[in-house]
Write an enzyme that holds these catalytic residues in place. Structure first.
Site, PDB file in Angstrom:
ATOM      1  N   LYS A   1    -107.766  23.232  29.326  1.00 51.76           N
ATOM      2  CA  LYS A   1    -108.455  23.229  28.039  1.00 51.76           C
ATOM      3  C   LYS A   1    -108.554  24.676  27.564  1.00 51.76           C
ATOM      4  O   LYS A   1    -108.795  25.585  28.367  1.00 51.76           O
ATOM      5  CB  LYS A   1    -109.854  22.624  28.221  1.00 51.76           C
ATOM      6  CG  LYS A   1    -110.656  22.466  26.936  1.00 51.76           C
ATOM      7  CD  LYS A   1    -112.014  21.794  27.214  1.00 51.76           C
ATOM      8  CE  LYS A   1    -112.808  21.562  25.927  1.00 51.76           C
ATOM      9  NZ  LYS A   1    -114.096  20.870  26.198  1.00 51.76           N
TER      10      LYS A   1
ATOM     11  N   SER B   1    -115.082  16.839  23.304  1.00 52.37           N
ATOM     12  CA  SER B   1    -114.286  17.925  22.780  1.00 52.37           C
ATOM     13  C   SER B   1    -112.981  18.172  23.540  1.00 52.37           C
ATOM     14  O   SER B   1    -112.100  18.859  23.009  1.00 52.37           O
ATOM     15  CB  SER B   1    -115.114  19.217  22.792  1.00 52.37           C
ATOM     16  OG  SER B   1    -115.401  19.609  24.125  1.00 52.37           O
TER      17      SER B   1
ATOM     18  N   SER C   1    -118.040  15.649  26.877  1.00 55.22           N
ATOM     19  CA  SER C   1    -116.749  16.144  26.401  1.00 55.22           C
ATOM     20  C   SER C   1    -115.571  15.934  27.341  1.00 55.22           C
ATOM     21  O   SER C   1    -114.426  16.122  26.940  1.00 55.22           O
ATOM     22  CB  SER C   1    -116.850  17.641  26.062  1.00 55.22           C
ATOM     23  OG  SER C   1    -117.449  17.808  24.804  1.00 55.22           O
TER      24      SER C   1
END
Lengths: 477, 95, 485
Positions: free
Chosen positions: C75, C150, C174
Site C-alpha cells: 500500500k 482505504s 481499511s
C-alpha cells in the site's frame, strides 16, 4: 500609591543528554545547520518518537532536589501550532500530568534571611529549531539541529516580588541544575533560558493584576533589566488610566525595552491532547531510589555542613557551594592542609582572584587542589609567612613548580631561629638610636618601624610573630 | 451543533487550510452533519469512566541515550522545495 | 500467475517449476494489462526484477524462506526507500523517502519481491478509494463498483490475481472492508503487533498494518514476516511471534466458541443478502462442531461517532507536518508564511482530508475538547470493556465485515456520514485494539460478502486457524472475478 510586583519564572533547562529526547541524533552544540536533524527531528512522514531514558532520569534528579513529588505516571501531550522551527506542527510536551509536581527552592535575600519559592511543576518537552532572519534575502533560514533537544521547563509559583528576587531564584536554579549535572548552564548557547510572567498590583491587594510574559531573556542581567522595565511600564500604564494587556512581549537588549510580539502568539489555541505515539511514562519507586542513590550532596545541605563541620561563616559556605566543582575543590584543599578556614580564605581570596583575573575556571586552572594545599601546609608549619605565600602562589600560577620547589629555589624559607632573629633585632635597634629614644619616650607606635626594619633586613623571611616578641622584649626590657 | 461559514473560516485558519469562499458553505454543511452525527455521544452517561487514549494498557519504553543517527542532510534536503546553505527556506518570519 | 496462492507459488519456486524472475515478469505483465483497475500508483519493474534475481540466487544457496521470490505489493502508505510514497495525495506526489517502513524491511528481508505501490484513499481517509488523488480504483468484480477502502488498491490487486498478497493498513476497517468488498482475506492484527514505523500516520492510536491475500494460510505466512518487535515504535509490543502458518493445522473448529453479537445482526440498513450469507457461514462452523453463542456488545452503535471524533482529532495533528517547508507540495510564490502554509495545504490535500482535519481541529479546540474528544475517549473505554466482557465467554466473535456489498462508484461520495457508516462493523475493533480478519463467505447479488472474525488480544493464531478451518469446508476464497462458472 505603593505598588507591588508579582513575578513567576518559567526556566528552560536543556538537558545534558548525548541525544535528542525522542531521537538518536546528537545534541552537540555548534554543528553545521541541519546536520544533526534526523528524520524524527524533521517530522518526516511515518517516523515515531521514542523517549530518552537519561532525560527521564535527569527530570527525576531535579524533582528530588526540589523536594518535589515525582509522578509515578505522567503523560506526554501535543501542543499544536504552526511555526517553521516546529517541524511536526506540534511540540511534544507534558500538559495535565507533568513528571515533577509541586516543590520548592530557598533563595537568600539581601538582608541575610532566606525565602522559600514554590515550584509549581517541571515537565519534559522538546526544544524547537532556530529561525535565522538575516542572510537569506526575503526569506528566513531554518536550522533544525536544536529541534528535539530535551528541555525541562521549570515553572515557579508567582512568589517573586522584585527583579532582584527573580534573579536570585534563577541563579539558584542555574546553580542547582549544574550541581545535578543535568544541564551545562551555558546561557550564551541557550542551554538555560528564562521567560518571566510579570504583573503589578497596589500593595496590600490580594488579587493579581493582568500579567505579561516576557520572552528571550538569556542572561541574568537581561532578566533584571527586563523585569524592572516591565514593572515600570505597567505601573505607568495604569497610572495613566490605561490597563495592561495580557500578551507575550520580547525583550530587546539593545534598547533595554520590552515590546509586544507579532506573529507567533496570534493563534494560541494549542489544542493539547495526549500524544498517541507515546505511552504513559511510568516511574517506579525502584527507579526513583536508583536515581536518589546517584544524587550528589545537594548545595543547601552541603552549605549547612560547611558551617557546622568547618566552622565557616554562612556567607562563605554559600560562596563555596555555589558550584559543585568549587565545593569539591575547597574540600580537597581543606583535607590536604587540614585547616578549613585557611583553605576557605585562600580559595575565595587569592585563588578566586587569580582565576577571575586570567578568565580561567577550575577546569583550566594552572594550580590544582593538591598544589594549593601543599602551599597552605607550608604556611601552617611556619616554613613561610602568609605574605611570602602570596609570592609563592603567584610563581605556582606562572607554572614554576610546586610550593616546595619554589620556596627552596628562591630561598624563601622563613627564619625562625631565635638567635638569628635576635641578631637582626639588635642590629636594627643599634642602627636607629634616635627612634629608640623616641620610642622609650612614649612614642610606642614606632614598634611598626622596627618590625619593618627587621623584616627588610631578613628579606621578608623572618617569622613576623617572633620578630614582634623579641623586639618588644628588647625595647621594653 | 451547527457550524456556519464564518466558523469554517476560523477552523480553517487554525488548521492553516486555504478554503475558497464558494466551498465554505459546503464545508459548513458537511461539518454540521458530522457534528450532529457525533452529538449522540453527549447523551451517554460516562460518569466514573476514565478516558482511554491507547487500546493497550502499556507504559512507555525508554531508549538508551546513544547516538544512532548520522548526518543525512543532503538526502533530506533533496526533498525540500527551497533550501540555501543547509537551511530550509520560508518567507521571512517577523517576531 | 494462474490464480495461485503464496504457498503454492513458494512450492513452485522451490520445485523449480519457475524462477522468481519468470514469476515477477508475469506479474508485471498482468499489472500492465489491468491498468483500468487503477490498482497501482507506482509500479517498480526494474527494482522488482533485481529483487527477483536476488531471490533466485538466495534460493539457489538454499537459504529461501516461504516468501522468498514471491511478488507482493505495498500500500502506498508504507515508506519505501528510493520509491515514491504518495499516500494517495497530491501533497506527497513527489515524495521519495530515504528510508523503508518496518513492514517493508521485514518483507524484503523475507525475500518477498515488491512489484509496486498500490492505490489508496488519500491518507487512508475513505471507505471507497474515491478520495485518492490518483483516481478511484475499480472493483474487479464490477468495474462500476468501488473496491472499498482505504486499502482498495491492494484489495483489487489481490482480488484480480495481479499479486498473490499485498500489505494494507486498517484504522477503522481499511483492510477488512475492502477485503470483504473484493472477495479476499485481510487481517488487522492486534494494535502493537506490527510496527508502525515508516507507515504514514492517520490516527496513531488506531492504525495497524496487516496482510491481504486470498486465503488464511497466506495471511499467516505474511503476518509471520510482518510482525515483531521494533524499538522505533513506542507502541509496538515486545512479544514473540508465533509461526502462524504452522499453527493453522492445530486449530480445530470442534469446540470453538463463537459469539454472535446481536447488535451486529439487528443493525439497521444491513443488506439482507449479507445477513443471509453470514448466517450460512455460521452454519458451516456449527456443522463443523463449533459452539455458537449469542452475545451482546451494547455500545456498538456508538463506535462510529466515537471514531469520527478520535480519528480526525489525531489526524488533524498528524497531518500538520505537511506544511510545504521540508518536503511535499509547496504552493508557488507564497507572499508570506501564512500564505505558504494555507495554500500549500489547501492545494495539497483533497476535500475529505481537509474535512477531517477541520473536524479534528474543532474537536480539540478550546471549549470543545471535553465535550467531544474527552467524551469520545470515555465512550471508547466502554466499547473496549464490552469486548472484554464478551470475550470472557467466547473464543471468537463472528459478524458481517460490512453492512453491504460493494456499492456503486460515486453513490456515497457527497454524503460523508453515509460513507462513514460503511465501517459500522469494523470500527469498534480498532477502538478496542483487537485483532480481526475478513474472509470471503459467499455472494449477494453477484458481489462478494465478507465474514468478520474478531479475536482476543494477540490471538491472531486462533483467528487464522478458524478462518483456515472454514476454508477447508468452503471454496469462496478460491472464486475469482471474471472466471468462468
Amino acid at each position: 500609591m505603593q505598588w507591588e510586583a508579582v513575578i513567576g519564572l518559567e526556566l528552560h533547562a536543556q538537558l545534558a543528554t548525548r541525544t535528542k529526547i525522542f531521537s538518536g541524533a546528537s545534541t552537540a552544540y555548534g554543528a553545521d545547520a541541519n546536520t544533526q536533524a534526523c528524520a524524527i527531528d524533521l517530522g518526516m512522514p511515518g517516523v515515531l518518537p521514542v523517549l530518552n531514558e537519561r532525560a527521564v532520569r535527569f527530570a527525576i534528579r531535579l524533582g528530588l532536589a526540589l523536594d518535589a513529588e515525582v509522578a509515578g505516571r505522567s503523560v506526554f501531550a501535543r501542543k499544536n501550532y504552526f511555526y517553521p522551527d516546529l517541524p511536526k506542527g506540534y511540540q511534544i510536551s507534558q500538559y495535565e500530568i507533568p513528571v515533577v509536581g509541586t516543590g520548592h527552592l530557598d533563595i537568600d535575600l539581601d538582608d541575610g534571611t532566606s525565602k522559600r519559592i514554590g515550584v509549581t511543576r517541571a515537565h519534559l518537552e522538546e526544544d524547537a529549531g532556530k529561525s535565522l532572519h538575516e542572510g537569506f534575502g526575503a526569506m528566513s533560514g531554518i536550522d533544525l539541529n536544536r529541534a528535539g533537544t530535551p528541555l525541562l521547563e521549570i515553572v515557579s509559583e508567582p512568589d517573586l516580588r522584585s527583579a532582584k528576587e527573580a534573579v536570585a531564584y534563577m541563579k539558584k536554579m542555574h546553580s542547582l541544575v549544574r550541581y545535578l549535572r543535568i544541564c551545562d548552564g551555558n546561557m550564551q548557547e541557550g542551554s538555560f533560558r528564562c521567560d518571566a510572567n510579570v504583573s503589578v498590583r497596589p500593595l496590600g491587594q490580594d488579587e493579581f493584576g493582568t500579567r505579561t510574559e516576557i520572552k528571550n531573556l538569556n542572561s541574568f542581567r537581561f532578566v533584571e533589566r527586563a523585569i524592572n522595565y516591565e514593572i515600570e511600564r505597567q505601573i505607568e500604564l495604569i497610572q495613566d488610566g490605561g490597563s495592561v494587556t495580557q500578551e507575550t512581549r520580547l525583550y530587546d537588549p539593545d534598547r533595554g525595552e520590552t515590546r509586544a510580539m507579532r506573529g507567533k502568539e496570534e493563534a494560541n489555541d494549542y489544542r493539547y491532547f495526549p500524544d498517541p505515539d507515546l505511552l504513559p511514562l511510568e516511574i517506579t519507586a525502584d527507579l526513583i531510589n536508583e536515581v536518589r542513590a546517584e544524587l550528589p550532596e545537594l548545595p543547601d545541605v552541603r552549605r549547612a555542613r560547611f558551617v557546622a563541620d568547618y566552622g565557616l561563616p554562612n556567607y562563605d559556605a554559600g560562596v563555596l557551594t555555589a558550584s559543585r566543582e568549587l565545593a569539591d575543590f575547597f574540600e580537597a584543599v581543606a583535607a590536604g592542609c587540614d585547616d578549613a578556614k585557611l583553605a576557605a580564605n585562600w580559595v575565595m581570596g587569592d585563588f578566586a582572584g587569580a582565576l577571575n583575573r586570567d578568565s580561567l575556571d577550575l577546569a583550566t586552572s594552572p594550580v590544582d587542589a593538591e598544589a594549593l594545599s601543599g602551599l597552605l601546609r607550608r604556611i601552617l608549619d611556619d616554613t613561610i609567612s602568609g605574605k611570602i605565600a602570596k609570592e609563592v602562589f603567584e610563581a605556582m600560577w606562572q607554572g614554576e613548580g610546586d610550593a616546595d620547589t619554589i620556596i627552596s629555589d628562591r630561598g624563601l624559607t622563613q627564619v625562625t631561629d631565635a638567635s638569628e632573629i635576635e641578631a637582626l633585632v639588635d642590629a636594627a635597634i643599634a642602627g636607629n638610636p634616635q627612634q629608640l629614644e623616641q620610642y622609650r619616650a612614649g612614642k610606642t607606635k614606632l614598634m611598626g618601624f622596627f618590625v619593618g626594619q627587621v623584616m627588610k633586613a631578613s628579606g621578608g623571611k623572618a617569622n613576623p610573630q617572633q620578630v614582634n616578641e623579641i623586639l618588644r622584649r628588647r625595647l621594653d626590657g | 451543533m451547527s457550524i456556519d461559514a464564518r466558523e469554517v473560516g476560523q477552523i480553517a485558519h487554525l488548521a492553516r487550510l486555504a478554503i475558497n469562499a464558494a466551498d465554505s458553505e459546503v464545508h459548513a454543511r458537511n461539518l454540521s452533519d458530522i457534528l450532529a452525527f457525533v452529538e449522540r455521544l453527549s447523551g451517554i452517561d460516562t460518569a466514573g469512566i476514565g478516558p482511554l487514549a491507547h487500546p493497550l494498557d502499556m507504559t512507555q519504553r525508554l531508549r538508551p541515550d546513544e547516538v544512532s543517527e548520522g548526518d543525512l542532510r543532503e538526502r533530506f534536503q533533496a526533498l525540500a522545495p527551497a533550501t540555501a546553505e543547509g537551511h530550509y527556506l520560508v518567507p521571512r518570519v517577523i517576531e | 500467475m494462474h490464480d495461485r496462492t503464496i504457498a503454492e507459488l513458494a512450492a513452485g519456486l522451490s520445485r523449480g517449476d519457475f524462477s522468481s524472475v519468470e514469476l515477477t515478469r508475469s506479474v508485471l505483465a498482468a499489472i500492465d494489462q489491468a491498468g483500468d483497475l487503477n490498482a497501482f500508483i507506482t509500479v517498480t519493474p526494474e527494482q522488482a526484477l533485481v529483487e527477483a534475481e536476488a531471490a533466485d540466487a538466495r534460493r539457489a544457496r538454499g537459504d529461501a524462506g516461504p516468501l522468498t521470490g514471491v511478488p507482493i505489493a505495498h500500500k502506498d502508505i508504507f515508506c519505501t526507500e528510493g520509491v515514491r510514497t504518495s499516500c494517495g495525495s497530491h501533497m506527497l506526489d513527489t515524495f521519495v523517502p530515504p528510508y523503508d517502513a518496518f513492514v517493508v524491511e521485514r518483507l524484503r528481508a523475507a525475500g518477498a519481491v515488491m512489484v509496486g505501490k498500490t492505490n489508496m484513499d488519500e491518507f487512508a481517509m475513505g471507505s471507497s478509494n474515491e478520495t485518492s488523488w490518483y483516481g478511484p480504483v475499480r472493483n474487479p468484480w464490477d468495474s462500476t463498483a468501488v473496491p472499498g477502502g482505504s486499502s482498495g488498491g491492494s484489495a483489487a490487486a489481490v482480488a484480480a490475481r495481479l499479486v498473490p498478497g499485498a500489505t494494507g493498513t486498517d484504522t477503522g476497517g481499511s483492510i477488512r472492508q475492502p477485503a470483504a468488498l473484493t472477495g479476499i482475506c485481510g487481517l488487522k492484527p492486534t494494535y502493537g503487533r506490527v510496527s508502525r514505523y515508516g507507515m504514514v500516520a492517520f490516527a496513531s492510536s488506531l492504525d495497524q498494518a496487516g496482510p491481504m491475500a486470498t486465503d488464511a494460510r497466506d495471511l499467516a505466512l505474511m503476518l509471520s514476516a510482518m510482525a515483531g518487535f521494533d524499538p522505533r515504535d513506542s507502541t509496538c509490543v515486545e512479544r514473540g511471534v508465533p509461526d502462524y502458518a504452522a499453527a493453522l493445522g492445530q486449530q480445530d473448529l470442534a469446540g470453538l466458541r463463537i459469539g454472535l453479537p446481536r447488535e451486529y445482526f439487528s443493525a439497521e440498513g444491513v443488506d439482507p443478502g449479507v445477513t443471509r450469507a453470514i448466517e450460512e457461514a455460521v452454519e458451516v462452523f456449527r456443522a463443523a462442531g463449533a459452539e455458537i453463542r449469542d452475545i451482546s456488545l451494547p455500545n456498538t452503535e456508538l463506535a462510529v461517532p466515537v471514531y469520527y471524533v478520535i480519528a480526525p482529532a489525531e489526524a488533524s495533528s498528524n497531518l500538520s507536518r505537511f506544511d510545504g517547508v521540508r518536503y511535499g507540495h509547496r504552493c508557488s510564490d507564497p507572499v508570506d508564511l501564512e500564505d505558504l502554509y494555507k495554500r500549500s495545504r489547501g492545494e495539497g490535500f483533497g476535500e475529505e482530508v481537509k474535512r477531517r482535519i477541520m473536524v479534528g481541529t474543532y474537536a480539540l479546540s478550546a471549549g470543545y475538547y471535553d465535550a467531544y474528544y474527552l467524551k469520545a475517549q470515555r465512550v471508547r473505554r466502554m466499547i473496549r470493556d464490552d469486548f472484554a466482557r464478551a470475550l470472557e465467554e467466547v473464543d471468537v466473535i463472528a459478524a458481517p465485515t460490512a453492512p453491504s456489498t460493494a456499492f456503486a462508484l460515486g453513490s456515497k461520495a457527497d454524503d460523508p456520514v453515509q460513507m462513514y457508516l460503511s465501517d459500522i462493523f469494523t470500527i469498534a475493533v480498532n477502538l478496542a485494539g483487537l485483532p480481526a480478519l475478513s474472509l470471503p463467505a459467499g455472494f449477494s447479488g453477484g458481489r462478494p460478502v465478507g465474514l468478520q472474525l474478531i479475536g482476543h488480544y494477540f490471538d491472531e493464531a486462533r483467528l487464522l486457524g478458524a478462518a483456515h478451518g472454514y476454508q477447508q469446508h468452503t471454496d469462496w476464497h478460491s472464486r475469482r472475478p471474471g472466471a468462468e462458472g
